[in-house]
Design an enzyme around this catalytic site. Structure first.
Site, PDB file in Angstrom:
ATOM      1  CE1 TYR A  54      -4.288   0.798  -0.300  1.00 44.48           C
ATOM      2  CE2 TYR A  54      -4.443  -1.319   0.810  1.00 44.48           C
ATOM      3  CZ  TYR A  54      -5.024  -0.309   0.057  1.00 44.48           C
ATOM      4  OH  TYR A  54      -6.325  -0.422  -0.335  1.00 44.48           O
ATOM      5  CD  GLU A  56      -4.933   5.141   0.678  1.00 39.00           C
ATOM      6  OE1 GLU A  56      -4.903   5.896   1.665  1.00 39.00           O
ATOM      7  OE2 GLU A  56      -5.905   4.437   0.387  1.00 39.00           O
ATOM      8  CG  ASP A 199      -8.130  10.261 -24.308  1.00 31.45           C
ATOM      9  OD1 ASP A 199      -7.130   9.518 -24.395  1.00 31.45           O
ATOM     10  OD2 ASP A 199      -9.236   9.870 -23.883  1.00 31.45           O
ATOM     11  CB  THR A 225      -4.591   3.719 -22.312  1.00 32.04           C
ATOM     12  OG1 THR A 225      -4.307   3.772 -23.713  1.00 32.04           O
ATOM     13  CG2 THR A 225      -6.048   4.056 -22.077  1.00 32.04           C
ATOM     14  CE  LYS A 228      -7.171   1.944 -25.300  1.00 33.13           C
ATOM     15  NZ  LYS A 228      -8.212   2.992 -25.380  1.00 33.13           N
ATOM     16  NE  ARG A 234      -6.887  -3.483 -19.688  1.00 32.40           N
ATOM     17  CZ  ARG A 234      -7.029  -3.687 -21.000  1.00 32.40           C
ATOM     18  NH1 ARG A 234      -6.358  -4.637 -21.613  1.00 32.40           N
ATOM     19  NH2 ARG A 234      -7.830  -2.925 -21.704  1.00 32.40           N
TER      20      ARG A 234
HETATM   21  C1  LIG Z   1      -9.196   3.309 -24.509  1.00 35.77           C
HETATM   22  C2  LIG Z   1      -9.519   4.732 -24.334  1.00 35.77           C
HETATM   23  C3  LIG Z   1      -9.789   5.277 -23.062  1.00 35.77           C
HETATM   24  C4  LIG Z   1     -10.053   4.451 -21.829  1.00 35.77           C
HETATM   25  O1  LIG Z   1      -9.187   3.564 -21.430  1.00 35.77           O
HETATM   26  P1  LIG Z   1      -9.582   2.342 -20.459  1.00 35.77           P
HETATM   27  O2  LIG Z   1      -8.249   1.909 -20.018  1.00 35.77           O
HETATM   28  O3  LIG Z   1     -10.329   1.374 -21.278  1.00 35.77           O
HETATM   29  O4  LIG Z   1     -10.384   2.893 -19.334  1.00 35.77           O
HETATM   30  C5  LIG Z   1      -9.961   6.629 -22.968  1.00 35.77           C
HETATM   31  N1  LIG Z   1      -9.909   7.424 -24.049  1.00 35.77           N
HETATM   32  C6  LIG Z   1      -9.691   6.941 -25.279  1.00 35.77           C
HETATM   33  C7  LIG Z   1      -9.645   7.873 -26.425  1.00 35.77           C
HETATM   34  C8  LIG Z   1      -9.500   5.579 -25.469  1.00 35.77           C
HETATM   35  O5  LIG Z   1      -9.315   5.104 -26.699  1.00 35.77           O
END
Ligand SMILES: *Cc1c(COP(=O)(O)O)cnc(C)c1O
Length: 449
Positions: A54, A56, A199, A225, A228, A234
């Site tokens: 932990y 925090e 994003d 993220t 990807k 993740r």
């Molecule tokens: C995949 C994605 C997210 C969210 O990611 P998670 O890990 O699935 O919560 C947010 N914004 C965009 C543009 C994405 O493609």
């Protein structure tokens, strides 16, 4: 599968499912553009003892003792993020992309404030204000859209921004085959005093590789993220740019507070270590070549699909993903038939809406394909040509199906179609070809045993 021998001994049910998933990943073609195969080192960190701790708080400011080594790990992840993306501040604790985005709202908006994002059926993400997301329940969501050609309608963005004076404007998407025009968004935001959050969840790896423009100079905040195109575990990261700090000197602190105590408790330290490792990998010349190859592969796949008679939104792609417009094949709402046929033939993709979709969000008329995972397996343009042929052949096998106009008739019809497709010998034949092909491109993970 020596790797999981302890699970095998202790829990047969879960072991069998993991083994099945292993086979699925190894023997099929992963065409979902948001998926990838992470490295063995990243996997090791994810399975490490760090999950026991932990912590925090933030490095050197924890609520718990015993965080000497965790502090080293988190600091390293932060420094690597800053360096690789050219930003002065990073928070590496978001559990995933969605919580990272929610933290941005919590940091800069009050409930009920107006926010703008790309409409979900136009390619936007749930967390950019889709009506069923917390981001639309707690904030006033003003969606913008794409034009007929699939490009974001910047005139509409400007008009809506002046009309609604949003606090926050999102730029980024999950199904957008073009490059993002971060600069124009920044100009519009400046006109109305809004924050811009880029994003980059889908394109982070391309940005690092220099295969996509960076928003670092044209956004106040960047979220991503890590699993990807960045090819890590993740996870999520929030960055504050120099521009963001110039607009609000407290912005970085607000974001830290939004994560904890605003939204989360203890950080996932195993995940933080894995993110740090992925960032080190992403800083190598090999990763730069990888990112550039993803885009070359996407363009090659686009050409092959078109040559084999399929239609693409925008006619091609500028990044890692493609959107098939299946209206010419199935009429409205045929995405299900294509994704079912592909799955049965050993290719995983997801149904998706297309611009001005004549179907619906649940019965969309397109399929989304991407090349990040196949590129990780070492495939290049020549292989994409083959993949395009298989995709086209598989979809052709389903061409006779039409989505029933009555909503209530649809589930049974889809089920029947899927049953028939499962018995289709041509799809079985493709499945076998795909399986043999995949053996030549092993996963980057440990050898199969
Ligand atoms: C995949 C994605 C997210 C969210 O990611 P998670 O890990 O699935 O919560 C947010 N914004 C965009 C543009 C994405 O493609």
């Amino acid at each position: 599968m020596d790797l999981y021998k302890r699970i095998k001994k202790e829990d047969k049910v879960i072991y069998k499912a993991i083994a099945g998933e292993w086979e699925r990943q190894a023997d099929g073609l992963e065409l979902i553009p948001s998926e990838n195969y992470t490295s063995p080192a990243v996997m090791e960190a994810m399975g490490s003892i760090l999950t026991n701790k932990y912590s925090e708080g933030y490095p050197n400011r924890r609520y718990y003792g015993g965080n000497e080594f965790i502090d080293q790990i988190e600091t390293e992840a932060i420094e690597r993020t800053k360096k690789i993306f050219g930003v002065p501040f990073a928070n590496v604790q978001p559990y995933s992309g969605s919580p990272a985005n929610l933290a941005v709202y919590v940091a800069i908006c009050k409930p009920g404030d107006a926010v703008m994002g790309l409409n979900l059926p136009d390619g936007g993400h749930l967390t950019h204000g889709w009506k069923y997301s917390a981001t639309a329940l707690f904030y006033k969501s003003i969606p913008y859209h794409v034009r007929e050609d699939g490009r974001i309608d910047m005139e509409e963005v400007r008009k809506l921004a002046h009309e609604h004076k949003p606090k926050l404007i999102w730029v980024g998407a999950t199904a957008y085959p073009y490059l993002y025009d971060y600069k124009s968004f920044m100009e519009i935001a400046d006109e109305v005093g809004a924050f811009v959050a880029a994003d980059i969840a889908h394109v982070a790896g391309l940005i690092v590789a220099g295969a996509h423009p960076s928003p670092a100079a044209h956004a106040h905040i960047i979220t991503t993220t890590t699993h990807k195109t960045l090819r890590g575990p993740r996870g999520g990261i929030i960055m504050t740019t120099a521009r963001g700090i110039a607009k609000d000197a407290e912005l970085a602190q607000r974001i830290d507070k939004a994560i904890i105590p605003g939204l989360q408790g203890g950080p996932h330290n195993h995940q933080t270590a894995a993110i740090a490792i992925a960032l080190k990998e992403a800083a190598t010349p090999a990763f730069k070549s990888y990112g550039k190859q993803i885009v070359r592969n996407a363009k090659a796949l686009a050409e092959s699909l078109k040559k084999n008679g399929l239609k693409l939104v925008s006619g091609g792609t500028e990044n890692h993903l493609l959107l098939l417009d299946l209206v010419p094949v199935f009429g409205p709402g045929g995405g299900h038939f294509a994704s079912d046929a592909l799955e049965i033939a050993g290719m995983t993709a997801n149904k998706n809406t297309i611009p001005k979709d004549p179907g619906s969000a649940f019965y969309p008329s397109g399929v989304r394909l991407g090349t990040p995972a196949l590129t990780t397996r070492g495939m290049k343009e020549a292989e994409m040509k083959k993949v395009g042929e298989w995709v086209a052949r598989a979809i052709q096998e389903a061409h006779k199906y039409r989505l029933p106009t009555e909503t209530k008739d649809r589930p049974a019809y889809l089920e029947k179609a899927k049953k028939e497709l499962k018995r289709n010998t041509n799809l079985k034949k493709i499945r076998q070809e795909v399986r043999i092909f995949c053996k030549k491109y092993p996963l980057p993970h440990l050898a199969r045993t």
